[in-house]
Design an enzyme around this catalytic site. Structure first.
Site, PDB file in Angstrom:
ATOM      1  N   LYS A   1       0.924  -1.265  -0.143  1.00  0.00           N
ATOM      2  CA  LYS A   1       0.067  -0.024  -0.080  1.00  0.00           C
ATOM      3  C   LYS A   1       0.942   1.287   0.038  1.00  0.00           C
ATOM      4  O   LYS A   1       1.863   1.293   0.742  1.00  0.00           O
ATOM      5  CB  LYS A   1      -0.860   0.229   1.203  1.00  0.00           C
ATOM      6  CG  LYS A   1      -1.852   0.927   1.374  1.00  0.00           C
ATOM      7  CD  LYS A   1      -2.866   0.991   2.517  1.00  0.00           C
ATOM      8  CE  LYS A   1      -3.812   1.923   2.757  1.00  0.00           C
ATOM      9  NZ  LYS A   1      -4.655   1.756   3.921  1.00  0.00           N
TER      10      LYS A   1
ATOM     11  N   SER B   1      -9.473   1.869   2.498  1.00  0.00           N
ATOM     12  CA  SER B   1      -8.636   2.704   1.852  1.00  0.00           C
ATOM     13  C   SER B   1      -7.364   1.922   1.308  1.00  0.00           C
ATOM     14  O   SER B   1      -6.494   2.317   0.369  1.00  0.00           O
ATOM     15  CB  SER B   1      -7.797   3.670   2.679  1.00  0.00           C
ATOM     16  OG  SER B   1      -7.180   2.926   3.752  1.00  0.00           O
TER      17      SER B   1
ATOM     18  N   SER C   1     -10.412  -0.885   6.379  1.00  0.00           N
ATOM     19  CA  SER C   1      -9.909  -0.546   5.303  1.00  0.00           C
ATOM     20  C   SER C   1      -9.051  -1.855   4.555  1.00  0.00           C
ATOM     21  O   SER C   1      -8.222  -1.837   3.727  1.00  0.00           O
ATOM     22  CB  SER C   1      -9.134   0.592   5.317  1.00  0.00           C
ATOM     23  OG  SER C   1      -9.559   1.818   5.509  1.00  0.00           O
TER      24      SER C   1
END
Length: 439
Positions: free
Chosen positions: A74, A143, A167
């Site tokens: 990420k 996210s 997330s």
């Protein structure tokens, strides 16, 4: 291939890391134009890492648990030689010399760090460009949007995300992957964008329980620089994911006040699972202790991001999205007293669950409210993750259901802190039980 399948193939000499990495890169080239899971990708660097993995193996040198396996990160995880741009033009081209602690663990384990996966703006509410691999007209969630999409699209066997509310578990549900968020403090957050020191947690995506357990084991460990990291041995995730339950697990299902947010297909699917499990599931009314925890999580999250990122917000207000600005303005109105009260409630929730799991092996719950929303309508409702994240409990999303639009819907299991291996063992039991029922 799953990560565990690829490791077996490489150990037997049937596959090299270069071959595996080339196949991943070919898949990315073929499909990422529609999905846009990657914020940064350097094929030459990935192949160079893979070639070094193959050299080490051929030389008979020691190898790690992820030796030669491509992994996506990420784009809030600092990684030297790769930009970490945090989903916002504010940090365009941002480059660090240091790496996150979990990246050090990945390198030690022999992983091939493929690149950076797209995240929402500052890992919060405003979506970026990634689409759902099952239908690009829909959201992958957030996210950790790019991480979930990259695994679902078979770009990489494994990827890392983070969760402050929902997330990891929600994108896993929307994209049809396994998602695992271990107990808060199992994995160091040093070198990651901090949005909430009290709530931020690291999680993993894979295509099997064994895969997410393998990755979690590889990046776990004590780090004195992380205030929530604990100086005790971690559960053996891989052993848990491969173990048979010695007795039939007892599961709890809470009738929470927000269960009316579930879509019809998600509710029907979960009810079907519970019908199969029968007496192993006990329905419970929501305890008074749980009633206000959603607001408590929001108060802590919003207060802390306004503290941690105050300089960014003040200096670059014109570059903040209109989605995030109202959240910041609301967070700046929270008083220190209100924040401290919220932390006290959080502590009471942790104590509640410590007692609760004396009687139950796990809680069963939705992973999300239903299928992924249409792209442009937000990243989905995280509320079915909020309570467990607040309390720092380990959670796993299993891709068990399909909605009315043929999109995945996950089922979530939640376990007691620092007993993540038992949670994964229960998840394995659940998969086996449902498979037997379908025969």
């Amino acid at each position: 291939m799953t990560a565990t399948e690829a490791l077996t193939a490489m150990a037997s000499g049937r596959l090299t890391s270069v071959e595996l990495t080339k196949s991943c890169l070919a898949r990315i080239e073929e499909t990422d134009g529609a999905i846009e899971a990657w914020a940064f990708l350097d094929p030459e660097a990935a192949l160079a890492q893979a070639a070094e993995c193959d050299r080490i193996r051929k030389a008979g040198m020691p190898i790690g648990s992820l030796h030669g396996i491509p992994v996506g990160l990420k784009d809030i995880i600092d990684t030297a030689k790769m930009p970490t741009q945090r989903g916002t033009p504010i940090f365009a081209g941002r480059q660090t010399e240091h790496v996150a602690r979990l990246v050090e663990h990945l390198r030690e384990a022999g992983a091939v760090i493929m690149g950076k996966t797209v995240t929402t703006e500052l890992a919060f509410v405003h979506a970026n460009e990634t689409r759902n691999p099952h239908n690009p007209e829909h959201s992958p969630g957030g996210s950790s949007s790019g991480s979930a999409a990259a695994v679902a699209a078979h770009h990489v066997p494994l990827a890392i995300g983070t969760q402050t509310n929902g997330s990891v578990i929600r994108p896993a549900s929307f994209c049809g992957t396994f998602g695992f968020k271990p107990t808060r403090g199992v994995i160091s957050r040093k070198g990651l964008l901090q949005t909430s020191v009290s709530l931020d947690q690291v999680g993993c995506f894979g295509r099997t329980l064994a895969d997410v357990a393998l990755l979690t084991d590889a990046i776990s460990g004590y780090d004195q620089r992380d205030p929530v990291s604990f100086a005790r041995p971690r559960p053996d995730m891989s052993a848990g994911a491969m173990a048979d339950a010695p007795v039939t697990p007892d599961l709890a299902l809470f009738d929470l006040p927000f269960n009316d947010r579930l879509s019809d297909d998600a509710r029907e699917g979960l009810d079907a699972v519970i019908d199969i499990l029968g007496d192993q599931v006990t329905r419970l009314p929501a305890a008074d202790t749980l009633s206000n925890l959603v607001a408590v999580q929001a108060r802590i999250h919003e207060y802390e991001i306004c503290q941690h990122q105050a300089e960014v917000f003040d200096t670059h207000w014109d570059q903040i999205s209109d989605t995030l600005k109202p959240v910041i303005e609301r967070g700046r109105q929270i008083s220190l007293e209100e924040y401290e009260d919220a932390l006290a409630v959080k502590a009471s929730a942790e104590a509640f669950f410590a007692d609760f799991f004396v009687e139950f092996d796990a809680i069963i719950a939705p992973s999300a409210a239903g299928e992924a929303p249409v792209f442009g309508n937000g990243t989905g409702d995280p509320i079915f993750c909020t309570l467990w994240t607040l309390a720092g409990l380990p959670c796993v999303s299993l891709p068990l259901l399909v909605g009315e639009n043929d999109l995945p819907i996950g089922v979530q299991l939640i376990g007691p802190v620092e007993k993540d291996d038992r949670l994964l063992r229960t998840a394995r039991w659940l998969q086996t039980r449902l498979a037997q029922a379908s025969e």
